[in-house]
Design a protein around this motif. Structure first.
Motif, PDB file in Angstrom:
ATOM      1  N   PRO A  83       0.251  11.698   6.999  1.00 25.27           N
ATOM      2  CA  PRO A  83      -0.878  12.277   6.262  1.00 25.27           C
ATOM      3  C   PRO A  83      -1.882  13.009   7.154  1.00 25.27           C
ATOM      4  O   PRO A  83      -2.476  13.992   6.725  1.00 25.27           O
ATOM      5  N   GLU A  90       0.858  -1.183   0.000  1.00 25.54           N
ATOM      6  CA  GLU A  90       0.000   0.000   0.000  1.00 25.54           C
ATOM      7  C   GLU A  90       0.893   1.232   0.000  1.00 25.54           C
ATOM      8  O   GLU A  90       1.847   1.326   0.775  1.00 25.54           O
ATOM      9  N   SER A 126      -9.148  10.048  -2.765  1.00 21.46           N
ATOM     10  CA  SER A 126      -9.896  10.927  -1.870  1.00 21.46           C
ATOM     11  C   SER A 126     -11.329  11.030  -2.388  1.00 21.46           C
ATOM     12  O   SER A 126     -11.619  10.622  -3.517  1.00 21.46           O
ATOM     13  N   GLY A 131      -3.899  -3.469  10.057  1.00 19.62           N
ATOM     14  CA  GLY A 131      -3.662  -3.229  11.483  1.00 19.62           C
ATOM     15  C   GLY A 131      -3.311  -4.487  12.245  1.00 19.62           C
ATOM     16  O   GLY A 131      -3.668  -4.638  13.421  1.00 19.62           O
TER      17      GLY A 131
HETATM   18  P1  C2E Z   1      -5.541   3.981   5.616  1.00 20.38           P
HETATM   19  O1  C2E Z   1      -5.778   4.020   4.151  1.00 20.38           O
HETATM   20  O2  C2E Z   1      -6.510   3.220   6.446  1.00 20.38           O
HETATM   21  O3  C2E Z   1      -4.046   3.459   5.783  1.00 20.38           O
HETATM   22  C1  C2E Z   1      -3.614   2.617   6.833  1.00 20.38           C
HETATM   23  C2  C2E Z   1      -3.035   3.427   7.976  1.00 20.38           C
HETATM   24  O4  C2E Z   1      -2.815   2.552   9.069  1.00 20.38           O
HETATM   25  C3  C2E Z   1      -1.665   4.042   7.667  1.00 20.38           C
HETATM   26  O5  C2E Z   1      -1.539   5.254   8.397  1.00 20.38           O
HETATM   27  C4  C2E Z   1      -0.720   3.000   8.221  1.00 20.38           C
HETATM   28  O6  C2E Z   1       0.559   3.514   8.548  1.00 20.38           O
HETATM   29  C5  C2E Z   1      -1.465   2.583   9.462  1.00 20.38           C
HETATM   30  N1  C2E Z   1      -1.108   1.234   9.915  1.00 20.38           N
HETATM   31  C6  C2E Z   1      -0.600   0.211   9.192  1.00 20.38           C
HETATM   32  N2  C2E Z   1      -0.419  -0.879   9.953  1.00 20.38           N
HETATM   33  C7  C2E Z   1      -0.821  -0.545  11.186  1.00 20.38           C
HETATM   34  C8  C2E Z   1      -0.864  -1.270  12.446  1.00 20.38           C
HETATM   35  O7  C2E Z   1      -0.518  -2.438  12.565  1.00 20.38           O
HETATM   36  N3  C2E Z   1      -1.355  -0.581  13.522  1.00 20.38           N
HETATM   37  C9  C2E Z   1      -1.758   0.725  13.433  1.00 20.38           C
HETATM   38  N4  C2E Z   1      -2.191   1.311  14.540  1.00 20.38           N
HETATM   39  N5  C2E Z   1      -1.735   1.417  12.269  1.00 20.38           N
HETATM   40  C10 C2E Z   1      -1.267   0.791  11.176  1.00 20.38           C
HETATM   41  P2  C2E Z   1      -0.996   6.585   7.708  1.00 20.38           P
HETATM   42  O8  C2E Z   1       0.113   6.261   6.760  1.00 20.38           O
HETATM   43  O9  C2E Z   1      -0.744   7.576   8.801  1.00 20.38           O
HETATM   44  O10 C2E Z   1      -2.230   7.057   6.850  1.00 20.38           O
HETATM   45  C11 C2E Z   1      -3.422   7.467   7.460  1.00 20.38           C
HETATM   46  C12 C2E Z   1      -4.517   7.666   6.438  1.00 20.38           C
HETATM   47  O11 C2E Z   1      -4.191   8.734   5.556  1.00 20.38           O
HETATM   48  C13 C2E Z   1      -4.733   6.458   5.542  1.00 20.38           C
HETATM   49  O12 C2E Z   1      -5.503   5.480   6.215  1.00 20.38           O
HETATM   50  C14 C2E Z   1      -5.470   7.100   4.400  1.00 20.38           C
HETATM   51  O13 C2E Z   1      -6.825   7.287   4.696  1.00 20.38           O
HETATM   52  C15 C2E Z   1      -4.800   8.456   4.319  1.00 20.38           C
HETATM   53  N6  C2E Z   1      -3.762   8.434   3.256  1.00 20.38           N
HETATM   54  C16 C2E Z   1      -2.493   7.963   3.311  1.00 20.38           C
HETATM   55  N7  C2E Z   1      -1.865   8.137   2.128  1.00 20.38           N
HETATM   56  C17 C2E Z   1      -2.783   8.707   1.301  1.00 20.38           C
HETATM   57  C18 C2E Z   1      -2.743   9.139  -0.064  1.00 20.38           C
HETATM   58  O14 C2E Z   1      -1.751   8.989  -0.797  1.00 20.38           O
HETATM   59  N8  C2E Z   1      -3.891   9.704  -0.566  1.00 20.38           N
HETATM   60  C19 C2E Z   1      -5.012   9.853   0.203  1.00 20.38           C
HETATM   61  N9  C2E Z   1      -6.091  10.430  -0.379  1.00 20.38           N
HETATM   62  N10 C2E Z   1      -5.075   9.452   1.461  1.00 20.38           N
HETATM   63  C20 C2E Z   1      -3.981   8.892   2.016  1.00 20.38           C
END
Ligand code: C2E
Ligand code: CA
Ligand code: CA
Ligand code: CA
Length: 277
Positions: free
Chosen positions: A73, A58, A118, A236
């Protein structure tokens, strides 16, 4: 006349002036960050349960801020959205993700790359054409790209969203329903929209094994998804216990800190190498 007067007064409202200047400054700052290539993509592997091989990654965006360091993010997506720069940022992530995935494939790593869309992207009629051009430019087969959307994004305008999803699907790429279980009209979207993959939200996965309800939800969701012909990804996954239970419950792939955190492409290459060895 009263209305015209109010307009004039509003025009000279110093507070309003400050707010719009502030918005303009933020927009210019974000534009500059995009132009200076300050946004970079980190990758988190998705591994097959049972076998354990990485089958995909991802793409998760980060901002390498010159003064504030690496920002997640959550610290900037809202600002990007408000500044109407989300289409530009989505293209940045798609470009990097598609290019990196093509590079890995040339090295013999048959991975898919998943990119988050998005809400606005689903209303953008230009997106399918842009994605098609990107895939051709990097000679990446469409099946190697998965686009992730949430139910929340669809509810704003289901008709236009469906049109975009259908156009994307016609290119041959995969569509994933992200954060499954946190929305509301889940079953209707599962039935009516062209998804290939369902991602069970981490709130059901994180503490798997300690709450009986989580096990029941993951088990029944997996059964339902499979009956509808969808792949199931659990996100997760933080513990070995959760990973074991997910395998027993028939989930297809797992993603989480227990396997690997999101990391830059070079670190992920090293991780893949170590895992294969
Ligand atoms: P998401 O799409 O649900 O991505 C998964 C999030 O969970 C990621 O946070 C990831 O680092 C985190 N994660 C992965 N494994 C685990 C785990 O075992 N435990 C926990 N607690 N968390 C875990 P991240 O990278 O901070 O991204 C947060 C959100 O930001 C993403 O949720 C997504 O909604 C958004 N996002 C990230 N990159 C993009 C992007 O390129 N474009 C858009 N539009 N949204 C993005
Ligand atoms: Ca996601
Ligand atoms: Ca998610
Ligand atoms: Ca999320």
């Amino acid at each position: 006349a009263a209305k015209a007067e109010r307009t004039v007064v509003a025009h000279y409202d110093p507070q309003r002036d400050t707010a719009s200047r502030e918005r303009l400054r933020t927009r210019q700052m974000l534009r500059r960050a995009i132009e200076q290539d300050e946004f970079e993509v980190h990758y988190q592997p998705q591994c097959a349960l049972g076998g354990g091989a990485a089958v995909g990654v991802e793409a998760l965006v980060r901002w390498r801020h010159p003064e504030r360091g690496l920002l997640p993010p959550g610290a900037f997506l809202e600002l990007v959205e408000q500044a109407h720069l989300m289409p530009a940022l989505t293209l940045v992530v798609l470009e990097q993700g598609v290019q990196q995935c093509a590079a890995w494939r040339r090295q013999g790593r048959e991975l898919t790359v998943s990119v988050n869309l998005s809400a606005r992207s689903l209303l953008d009629p230009e997106l399918p054409g842009q994605v098609d051009a990107l895939l051709r430019r990097h000679a990446l087969p469409a099946a190697a790209l998965v686009l992730e959307v949430t139910e929340e994004m669809i509810v704003t305008d289901p008709v236009r969203s469906l049109a975009t999803l259908d156009a994307l699907r016609a290119l041959g790429l995969g569509l994933a329903l992200d954060d499954y279980g946190t929305g509301y009209a889940s079953l209707r979207y599962l039935r009516d929209l062209p998804f290939d993959e369902l991602k069970i939200d981490r709130s059901f996965v994180q503490d798997l094994g300690t709450r009986a309800a989580d096990t029941a939800i993951v088990a029944s969701t997996t059964e339902l998804a499979h009956a509808l012909g969808l792949r199931v990804v659990a996100e997760g996954v933080e513990t070995a216990a959760a990973l074991g239970l997910l395998a027993e419950l028939g989930v297809d792939t797992a993603q989480g800190y227990h396997l690997c955190r999101p990391v830059p492409a070079t670190d992920l290459s090293a991780w893949l190498e170590a895992r294969a060895a």
